[in-house]
Scaffold this motif. Sequence first.
Motif, PDB file in Angstrom:
ATOM      1  N   LEU A  86       0.973  -1.148   0.083  1.00 14.01           N
ATOM      2  CA  LEU A  86      -0.029  -0.029   0.043  1.00 14.01           C
ATOM      3  C   LEU A  86       0.999   1.377  -0.020  1.00 14.01           C
ATOM      4  N   GLN A  87       2.352   1.101   0.172  1.00 13.73           N
ATOM      5  CA  GLN A  87       3.307   2.207  -0.056  1.00 13.73           C
ATOM      6  C   GLN A  87       3.089   3.055  -1.280  1.00 13.73           C
ATOM      7  N   ARG A  88       3.062   4.323  -1.315  1.00 16.58           N
ATOM      8  CA  ARG A  88       3.167   4.948  -2.506  1.00 16.58           C
ATOM      9  C   ARG A  88       3.878   4.763  -3.643  1.00 16.58           C
ATOM     10  N   ASN A  89       5.449   4.306  -3.154  1.00 20.16           N
ATOM     11  CA  ASN A  89       6.610   4.079  -4.075  1.00 20.16           C
ATOM     12  C   ASN A  89       6.314   2.688  -4.623  1.00 20.16           C
ATOM     13  N   GLN A  90       5.048   1.973  -4.423  1.00 19.00           N
ATOM     14  CA  GLN A  90       5.030   0.896  -5.022  1.00 19.00           C
ATOM     15  C   GLN A  90       3.849   0.943  -6.027  1.00 19.00           C
ATOM     16  N   LEU A  91       3.391   2.243  -6.429  1.00 21.59           N
ATOM     17  CA  LEU A  91       2.443   2.309  -7.370  1.00 21.59           C
ATOM     18  C   LEU A  91       2.875   2.114  -8.661  1.00 21.59           C
ATOM     19  N   PRO A  92       4.167   2.014  -9.152  1.00 14.85           N
ATOM     20  CA  PRO A  92       4.671   1.622 -10.350  1.00 14.85           C
ATOM     21  C   PRO A  92       4.302  -0.055 -10.565  1.00 14.85           C
ATOM     22  N   LEU A  93       4.495  -0.666  -9.454  1.00  9.64           N
ATOM     23  CA  LEU A  93       4.381  -2.178  -9.535  1.00  9.64           C
ATOM     24  C   LEU A  93       3.065  -2.484  -9.734  1.00  9.64           C
ATOM     25  N   TRP A  94       1.966  -1.727  -9.202  1.00 12.67           N
ATOM     26  CA  TRP A  94       0.438  -1.825  -9.534  1.00 12.67           C
ATOM     27  C   TRP A  94       0.276  -1.401 -10.913  1.00 12.67           C
ATOM     28  N   GLY A  95       0.810  -0.751 -11.445  1.00  7.90           N
ATOM     29  CA  GLY A  95       0.662  -0.110 -12.892  1.00  7.90           C
ATOM     30  C   GLY A  95       1.371  -1.363 -13.674  1.00  7.90           C
ATOM     31  N   LEU A  96       2.485  -1.816 -13.486  1.00  7.86           N
ATOM     32  CA  LEU A  96       2.759  -2.933 -14.271  1.00  7.86           C
ATOM     33  C   LEU A  96       2.016  -4.214 -14.043  1.00  7.86           C
ATOM     34  N   LEU A  97       1.419  -4.576 -12.914  1.00  6.31           N
ATOM     35  CA  LEU A  97       0.350  -5.642 -13.014  1.00  6.31           C
ATOM     36  C   LEU A  97      -0.792  -5.169 -13.780  1.00  6.31           C
ATOM     37  N   LEU A  98      -1.227  -3.901 -13.708  1.00  5.98           N
ATOM     38  CA  LEU A  98      -2.305  -3.527 -14.571  1.00  5.98           C
ATOM     39  C   LEU A  98      -2.153  -3.922 -16.105  1.00  5.98           C
ATOM     40  N   ALA A  99      -0.834  -3.390 -16.522  1.00  2.18           N
ATOM     41  CA  ALA A  99      -0.481  -3.527 -17.904  1.00  2.18           C
ATOM     42  C   ALA A  99      -0.319  -5.024 -18.259  1.00  2.18           C
ATOM     43  N   LEU A 100       0.207  -5.834 -17.349  1.00  2.00           N
ATOM     44  CA  LEU A 100       0.216  -7.203 -17.651  1.00  2.00           C
ATOM     45  C   LEU A 100      -1.364  -7.696 -17.705  1.00  2.00           C
ATOM     46  N   GLY A 101      -2.049  -7.400 -16.835  1.00  2.00           N
ATOM     47  CA  GLY A 101      -3.369  -8.067 -16.900  1.00  2.00           C
ATOM     48  C   GLY A 101      -4.036  -7.383 -18.530  1.00  2.00           C
ATOM     49  N   ILE A 102      -3.898  -6.373 -18.572  1.00  2.00           N
ATOM     50  CA  ILE A 102      -4.602  -5.890 -20.035  1.00  2.00           C
ATOM     51  C   ILE A 102      -3.741  -6.817 -21.163  1.00  2.00           C
ATOM     52  N   GLY A 103      -2.485  -6.990 -21.056  1.00  3.26           N
ATOM     53  CA  GLY A 103      -1.968  -7.716 -22.334  1.00  3.26           C
ATOM     54  C   GLY A 103      -2.139  -8.878 -22.260  1.00  3.26           C
ATOM     55  N   ALA A 104      -2.681  -9.668 -21.126  1.00  3.16           N
ATOM     56  CA  ALA A 104      -3.232 -11.179 -21.221  1.00  3.16           C
ATOM     57  C   ALA A 104      -4.684 -11.096 -21.756  1.00  3.16           C
ATOM     58  N   VAL A 105      -5.383 -10.140 -21.290  1.00  2.83           N
ATOM     59  CA  VAL A 105      -6.594 -10.120 -21.984  1.00  2.83           C
ATOM     60  C   VAL A 105      -6.798  -9.821 -23.493  1.00  2.83           C
ATOM     61  N   ILE A 106      -5.934  -8.970 -23.861  1.00  2.94           N
ATOM     62  CA  ILE A 106      -5.863  -8.833 -25.283  1.00  2.94           C
ATOM     63  C   ILE A 106      -5.217 -10.137 -26.068  1.00  2.94           C
ATOM     64  N   ALA A 107      -4.501 -10.820 -25.432  1.00  2.00           N
ATOM     65  CA  ALA A 107      -3.677 -12.032 -25.994  1.00  2.00           C
ATOM     66  C   ALA A 107      -4.626 -13.119 -26.106  1.00  2.00           C
ATOM     67  N   ARG A 108      -5.760 -13.174 -25.023  1.00  2.00           N
ATOM     68  CA  ARG A 108      -6.505 -14.313 -24.860  1.00  2.00           C
ATOM     69  C   ARG A 108      -7.881 -13.802 -25.281  1.00  2.00           C
ATOM     70  N   ARG A 109      -8.102 -12.930 -25.991  1.00  2.00           N
ATOM     71  CA  ARG A 109      -9.346 -12.405 -26.410  1.00  2.00           C
ATOM     72  C   ARG A 109     -10.256 -13.314 -26.905  1.00  2.00           C
ATOM     73  N   ASN A 110      -9.783 -14.406 -27.692  1.00  2.00           N
ATOM     74  CA  ASN A 110     -10.772 -15.106 -28.277  1.00  2.00           C
ATOM     75  C   ASN A 110     -11.246 -16.331 -27.421  1.00  2.00           C
ATOM     76  N   ALA A 111     -10.694 -16.390 -26.420  1.00  2.00           N
ATOM     77  CA  ALA A 111     -10.932 -17.454 -25.381  1.00  2.00           C
ATOM     78  C   ALA A 111     -12.450 -16.968 -24.637  1.00  2.00           C
ATOM     79  N   TYR A 112     -12.744 -15.893 -24.661  1.00  2.00           N
ATOM     80  CA  TYR A 112     -13.706 -15.249 -23.726  1.00  2.00           C
ATOM     81  C   TYR A 112     -14.974 -16.025 -24.563  1.00  2.00           C
ATOM     82  N   SER A 113     -14.983 -16.084 -25.738  1.00  2.00           N
ATOM     83  CA  SER A 113     -16.265 -16.640 -26.391  1.00  2.00           C
ATOM     84  C   SER A 113     -16.787 -17.809 -26.150  1.00  2.00           C
ATOM     85  N   THR A 114     -15.816 -18.705 -25.256  1.00  2.00           N
ATOM     86  CA  THR A 114     -16.110 -19.951 -24.983  1.00  2.00           C
ATOM     87  C   THR A 114     -16.368 -20.152 -23.396  1.00  2.00           C
ATOM     88  N   LEU A 115     -16.540 -19.043 -22.865  1.00  2.00           N
ATOM     89  CA  LEU A 115     -16.619 -19.253 -21.328  1.00  2.00           C
ATOM     90  C   LEU A 115     -17.937 -19.828 -20.955  1.00  2.00           C
TER      91      LEU A 115
END
Length: 267
Positions: free
Chosen positions: A238-267
């Motif tokens: 929760l420290q402010r200096n850890q915000l870049p790590l949260w941003g990195l996790l957000l970017a990785l999550g978005i990248g994974a969603v884009i890479a797996r976009r076709n998988a959501y049609s079969t959920l």
Amino acid sequence: MRLLDDYARGDAVMAADTVWALEAHLETCAPCRSRLADSVATEAPGIAGLLDTVRAGLEPQLDAAVRGPSRRRRPRWVSAWMTPVMAPWLAMTAVVTLTALLLGAVVPAEVFGGSSTMSLIAPVLPLCGVAASWSRGLDPAHELTASTARAGLPLLLRRTTAVLVVVLPGLLVWGWLTGTMTAAQWLLPSLAFTSTALALGSVVGVTRAATGLVAAWGVVVAPTWVTGRVPSVLQLALQRNQLPLWGLLLALGIGAVIARRNAYSTL
């Protein structure tokens, strides 16, 4: 035209993603629907004859039916973003958000080792709505919705956006009124958890992924409720200096969603 002819004949060799893309396009393209009607007449005369027979049998009954009162047609964007089945889980999301805000106002920070209650709840608060938005139990039209051409990632993103629109303004106002946390301190973790839930949802299902992340965060936060002291791992997160790590996790999550976009049609 070749795709329309194959579709009109019910060609079994057409790829599933091609069929879904074609059906999604036909929903918004009147000229292609007209071409499809012509293709049915030429490529599948049996189907055209069946439709004529059904139409001939239904027309007398439809003419004799009592017409209901006309309703004002909703704009297309309203129909695309808002459906009657949204009410239960959006209401639940609003109630959970208000409950969390009330808890943050009533419970003193000393109970949680000097940390704001909302700083501990806010990161996973949107996940409750995300899990509910994709829950079979709260969507009576789940099977019908899942069979449509837009039941994949576009629908999931619409529902996730609806949840964020309900949750984030309340958190923003709370942070502004109390001054206990900056927008970045809760916004980045919230979005990071949400994107991670969607990414994991392409593998295990969105409801399971969101519920699992909430449970995991609860395990991390639980010692604070019991001992009144914030664990070191939570303080670090929760420290402010850890915000870049949260941003990195957000970017990785978005990248994974884009890479797996076709998988959501079969959920």
